[in-house]
Each structure stands twice: as C-alpha cells, then as structure tokens.
Design a protein around this motif. Sequence first.
Motif, PDB file in Angstrom:
ATOM      1  N   LYS A  97      16.048  -7.323  10.597  1.00 38.34           N
ATOM      2  CA  LYS A  97      15.283  -7.786   9.439  1.00 38.34           C
ATOM      3  C   LYS A  97      13.881  -7.217   9.547  1.00 38.34           C
ATOM      4  N   GLY A  98      13.482  -6.440   8.551  1.00 40.42           N
ATOM      5  CA  GLY A  98      12.190  -5.778   8.593  1.00 40.42           C
ATOM      6  C   GLY A  98      11.190  -6.425   7.665  1.00 40.42           C
ATOM      7  N   HIS A  99       9.977  -6.596   8.154  1.00 34.63           N
ATOM      8  CA  HIS A  99       8.854  -7.080   7.345  1.00 34.63           C
ATOM      9  C   HIS A  99       8.057  -5.848   6.969  1.00 34.63           C
ATOM     10  N   ASP A 100       8.170  -5.417   5.718  1.00 33.14           N
ATOM     11  CA  ASP A 100       7.598  -4.138   5.336  1.00 33.14           C
ATOM     12  C   ASP A 100       7.273  -4.142   3.851  1.00 33.14           C
ATOM     13  N   VAL A 101       6.539  -3.136   3.440  1.00 32.43           N
ATOM     14  CA  VAL A 101       6.246  -2.955   2.017  1.00 32.43           C
ATOM     15  C   VAL A 101       7.266  -1.995   1.436  1.00 32.43           C
ATOM     16  N   MET A 102       7.932  -2.428   0.368  1.00 31.12           N
ATOM     17  CA  MET A 102       9.002  -1.657  -0.239  1.00 31.12           C
ATOM     18  C   MET A 102       8.734  -1.459  -1.728  1.00 31.12           C
ATOM     19  N   PRO A 103       9.255  -0.355  -2.305  1.00 35.91           N
ATOM     20  CA  PRO A 103       9.204  -0.228  -3.761  1.00 35.91           C
ATOM     21  C   PRO A 103      10.001  -1.350  -4.404  1.00 35.91           C
ATOM     22  N   ALA A 243      -4.662  -1.107   1.033  1.00 33.99           N
ATOM     23  CA  ALA A 243      -4.193  -2.477   0.795  1.00 33.99           C
ATOM     24  C   ALA A 243      -2.829  -2.626   1.461  1.00 33.99           C
ATOM     25  N   PRO A 244      -2.772  -3.083   2.702  1.00 37.59           N
ATOM     26  CA  PRO A 244      -1.502  -3.097   3.447  1.00 37.59           C
ATOM     27  C   PRO A 244      -0.384  -3.893   2.793  1.00 37.59           C
ATOM     28  N   GLY A 245      -0.704  -4.848   1.935  1.00 42.53           N
ATOM     29  CA  GLY A 245       0.341  -5.621   1.259  1.00 42.53           C
ATOM     30  C   GLY A 245       0.872  -4.957   0.016  1.00 42.53           C
ATOM     31  N   CYS A 246       0.378  -3.749  -0.290  1.00 45.54           N
ATOM     32  CA  CYS A 246       0.731  -3.093  -1.552  1.00 45.54           C
ATOM     33  C   CYS A 246       1.113  -1.632  -1.388  1.00 45.54           C
ATOM     34  N   GLY A 247       1.307  -1.160  -0.176  1.00 45.73           N
ATOM     35  CA  GLY A 247       1.650   0.246   0.013  1.00 45.73           C
ATOM     36  C   GLY A 247       2.324   0.468   1.345  1.00 45.73           C
ATOM     37  N   PRO A 264      -0.188  -9.787  -2.487  1.00 46.40           N
ATOM     38  CA  PRO A 264      -0.722 -10.484  -3.659  1.00 46.40           C
ATOM     39  C   PRO A 264       0.284 -10.923  -4.709  1.00 46.40           C
ATOM     40  N   ILE A 265       1.503 -10.388  -4.719  1.00 49.98           N
ATOM     41  CA  ILE A 265       2.388 -10.637  -5.862  1.00 49.98           C
ATOM     42  C   ILE A 265       3.722 -11.224  -5.431  1.00 49.98           C
ATOM     43  N   ASN A 266       4.373 -11.929  -6.381  1.00 49.09           N
ATOM     44  CA  ASN A 266       5.705 -12.473  -6.140  1.00 49.09           C
ATOM     45  C   ASN A 266       6.762 -11.486  -6.618  1.00 49.09           C
ATOM     46  N   GLU A 267       8.032 -11.909  -6.648  1.00 52.30           N
ATOM     47  CA  GLU A 267       9.117 -10.985  -6.957  1.00 52.30           C
ATOM     48  C   GLU A 267       9.119 -10.545  -8.426  1.00 52.30           C
ATOM     49  N   SER A 268       8.368 -11.230  -9.261  1.00 52.68           N
ATOM     50  CA  SER A 268       8.254 -10.834 -10.663  1.00 52.68           C
ATOM     51  C   SER A 268       7.001 -10.019 -10.928  1.00 52.68           C
ATOM     52  N   GLY A 269       6.313  -9.614  -9.868  1.00 53.61           N
ATOM     53  CA  GLY A 269       5.106  -8.810 -10.023  1.00 53.61           C
ATOM     54  C   GLY A 269       3.925  -9.607 -10.530  1.00 53.61           C
ATOM     55  N   ILE A 270       3.902 -10.924 -10.274  1.00 49.87           N
ATOM     56  CA  ILE A 270       2.859 -11.827 -10.755  1.00 49.87           C
ATOM     57  C   ILE A 270       1.999 -12.267  -9.560  1.00 49.87           C
ATOM     58  N   LEU A 321       6.359  -1.551  -8.412  1.00 51.08           N
ATOM     59  CA  LEU A 321       5.223  -1.983  -7.611  1.00 51.08           C
ATOM     60  C   LEU A 321       5.633  -1.857  -6.150  1.00 51.08           C
ATOM     61  N   PHE A 322       4.678  -1.898  -5.252  1.00 53.57           N
ATOM     62  CA  PHE A 322       5.011  -1.931  -3.831  1.00 53.57           C
ATOM     63  C   PHE A 322       4.626  -3.307  -3.314  1.00 53.57           C
ATOM     64  N   ARG A 323       5.596  -3.951  -2.652  1.00 56.79           N
ATOM     65  CA  ARG A 323       5.477  -5.375  -2.348  1.00 56.79           C
ATOM     66  C   ARG A 323       5.882  -5.652  -0.907  1.00 56.79           C
TER      67      ARG A 323
END
Length: 507
Positions: A97-103, A243-247, A264-270, A321-323
């Motif tokens: 299980k990876g904790h990472d930023v994904m498209p 921005a490590p949480g976004c890329g 910063p964002i949830n699964e709906s990009g909010i 988005l990258f999340r």
Amino acid sequence: KQRFQNGFDCQGLWVEVEVEKELGLKNKREIEAYGIAEFVERCKQRVWKYAARQTAQSIRLGYWMDWDNSYYTMSDENNYTIWHFLKTCHERGWIYKGHDVMPWCPRCGTGLSEHEIVTEGYQDRTHLAIFTELPLIDEEASLLVWTTTPWTLAANVAAAVHPELSYARVRQGTRTFYLAADAIPNAIRGDHEILGTLTGAELVGRAYRGPFDELPAAEGVTHRVIPWTEVSSSEGTGIVHIAPGCGKEDFALSEEHDLQVIGPINESGIYLPGFDWLTGREAHEAAADIERSLKDKGIWYRSERYTHRYPVCWRCGTDLLFRLVDEWFIAMDELRPKLMDATRTIRWIPPFGKERELDWLANMDDWMISKKRYWGLALPIFDCTACGTFEVIGSETELKDRAVSGWDQFEGHTPHRPYVDAVQIACKSCGSPVSRIADVGNPWLDAGIVALSTLNYRHDRDYWNEWYPADLISESFPGQFRNWFYSLIAESTALTGEAPFRNVFTY
C-alpha cells in the motif's frame, strides 16, 4: 490445429461512464445514492447487451469463431485467476500500500495508473498561469515563481532551484526579486535593473513566507528553498513552487528533504476543511479567486493564459488533478528483470517493438492496481485496521475457508461489489474481523490474465500446457506496448516464468 475463441473486455471505468450517462448520474455520490448493487447490475447488463450485438454482427459478417465459447473478463474464472496472480505476488513481497500523489479524476473519483495517461491521456488545455512572489524572511526581496496550477499554491511548502544555474537579483520599481538569469526575458515585463547574480546553491536553505500562510491548514509550516537538478530556466522563472500534496515529483522531494505535506483536496477535487474561504470550492474553479487573493496581499506579479499539454481522464475528458492518496501497487524492482528477460525471448515484428517494450519496462514506475470505483475486479486484499497486517486471498475456496461472517450473503453471486464486500475473515496476526478493501482492480489486470484464465490454468494444466504460449498475437502501436503486451508479459511471467506468446506483430 487452432482455437477459435472470441473474447470481450467487460470491466472497468469505460463501462461505468456509459452507464452513468444512461442513468443521468454525474458523480460517485449519485451512484451510491442510486445503489451500488443496482449500478453494478446495470453495468453487467450493458456488457451482455453489447456483447450479444457484436456477436450477432460478427456472425452476419462471416466471422468464424466458436461463439458459444466466448470468454468474458467479468467471468468468475477470469477474476479468480487474477486473485491467484495477486496472492502469488503478495507471497513474493511485491504487493504494498503506497502513500503517494497520483493523477486523479475528480469527476470519476479515482486515480489513474501510469499506463492510462501516458498514451492517450494528454490534450492541449489553456489555463490561467500566475507569476507570484514569495517574500524572503531575511531580506526585503522575494522569490519569483510561476505556476500553471494556481489551486496548488494553497499547499505550498517549498521552492526549488537548480544549484548550478545562475540566478539574478532584479529590481523593478519598489520590488526586488530573484529568478533564473536566463528566464528574465520571458518572465519580466517592463524596465528593470539587475543588481547582481549568484548560483542556485547560494539560495538553498533560505526561508520565505508562503502565499497562503493565513490558512489553518498552513499553520506551523516552514517554507524554505531546496535544490533540485530537474529545475529548468526554459519556462517560468527557474524557481519552482513545490506542493508535495499536489504533485508526484513534489511528493518525492518531500521525502528527500523532509518537507511537510499538505493534501488540500478530497476525491471530488474539492478543498478540505482547513482552507478557510477555499473549503468546499472546486480546485479547478478557484484560479481566478486565488489570483485575486494574491493581488490583495501585494505579492501577485502577473498572469497569462497558457496553453500546454495537460493530463485528462481518458474516459470522461475531465482535467486531472494530482492528489495525495493511499493506493495499492505491485512493486517492479524484482519483477522488472524477469519481464525484460521474457521480452527478449519474443520475436517482435517489426523488430523495433522489442526495444520499445524494453524501454517501457526499464522506466515504468510500480504498477498501481487499485481504483476507488464499483464495477470491476474485487481486489482480494484484506487490510486489518486493528494491527496493520494485510492479506491477499487467492481463490474462492480460500475465501470460504477463511470467512468468519458474510459468506451466506455472498454465496451464489459473482465476485463483484457489493456482495463480496460482506465477507469478513479473521486477521492472521490479531484475530480481528477484517473486511475486504473497497477498491476494485485496474482493468489491465483483466486483459493480461487471459493467457491463463481462458486456458483453464487453475484446473487443467495439461490443457493449458497444450496451448501455452501462443504462437502469435497482434495489436497496435503505441498503446499496447504499455498496456496489453505489458500486462500479458507481467502476469504470465510472474506465474509461469516465461512469456505468454512467441511472436507479436504490431501495426
């Protein structure tokens, strides 16, 4: 001597999107309100409807197949053979299980794997790009940065410079700022004075104030300049907002330099709570208001409409988005050389195909196999929230033997959501009841297992041996090098140690 077996790809987001259109559903919240069981049944019915239509049309055209023996990737056998593959990978230590930023597609509410966006997943898009200042703490001057994704500025924690590039200290009116010397002609507008130059290395470690430090989510964040040799002065300013949480690259830098991470964002990009006036806003719609906020603070420099190649969801066309997410992966480090060896045993026509496949294998990241959706392979991963142990179940028999509850609700159903979700097993480490993770599988798992599942690999090895490996397969360039050829080679090599086909013709 030949098998004439037709087949249908059945599972995945491409079916879900069409069913959503039929039902007038716009997002995952509406799917869940409609009912997962009913939605999955509609997906199945759509597959049966169009498989029957294609079969009738193909027969009418004189297409000779054993039509009563067509395979369907949604079949129990196909799904359970993938379970066997995944359990084998887990036993070898390759599942994690990876904790990472994904498209991430905010409309579909799921991540996309590298395979899905690298080929068809980029389109020309025009976005608001902003040049803004990041005020230094130890000097009456600022770093000048540029971003084509203003929504990420609320999660800024660092600024990256190339340690060997030349940077200029520039005065323009009452402002003083730093940027790469080579970037001045493209970035600066109007008269200005160069006060001096220095290397990027001399900027590393300096602290600055973030563009949105007033937000609760930014409380306690320290901002500093870090080195990064991938920084270029060919566009922007030669100083990259991080921005490590976004890329994806930003997140990797956070691990390398021990940076704080703001997602910063949830699964709906909010935007999530903690972002004040941005909370509840869609990230894609916030650019103009972010620009206005920067102007109000006096740190905005200029903006432009910028056209560039940007990743989009290849099924619904939404800008990605990258999340920051938790997803499940197959690690490639041990498997990669095995796949490359298998690839070299195949005859590729034209011959350049071999080098292209090897190049893909050499450079691809770990394989993201999970999707937070509804219609697809039920990943047989049971992750214990009590002690952190996870297990992979390898067959329907093993699931029944291990079940401590929910088997009666599942029995008689295909291995799909939501019925399989009812089954719980006892954690092998702490004994707690454990549910299956809700994720479904990447549909390329479905396509790659057919060299095994269609030949009854689990139940009749003599029959499988008679027909394996295939003498010839054929598909098109370029996508199938990264998708079907790859998944076929990966799953078959992991289970059998050899490639699933001897020759491949591509066009």
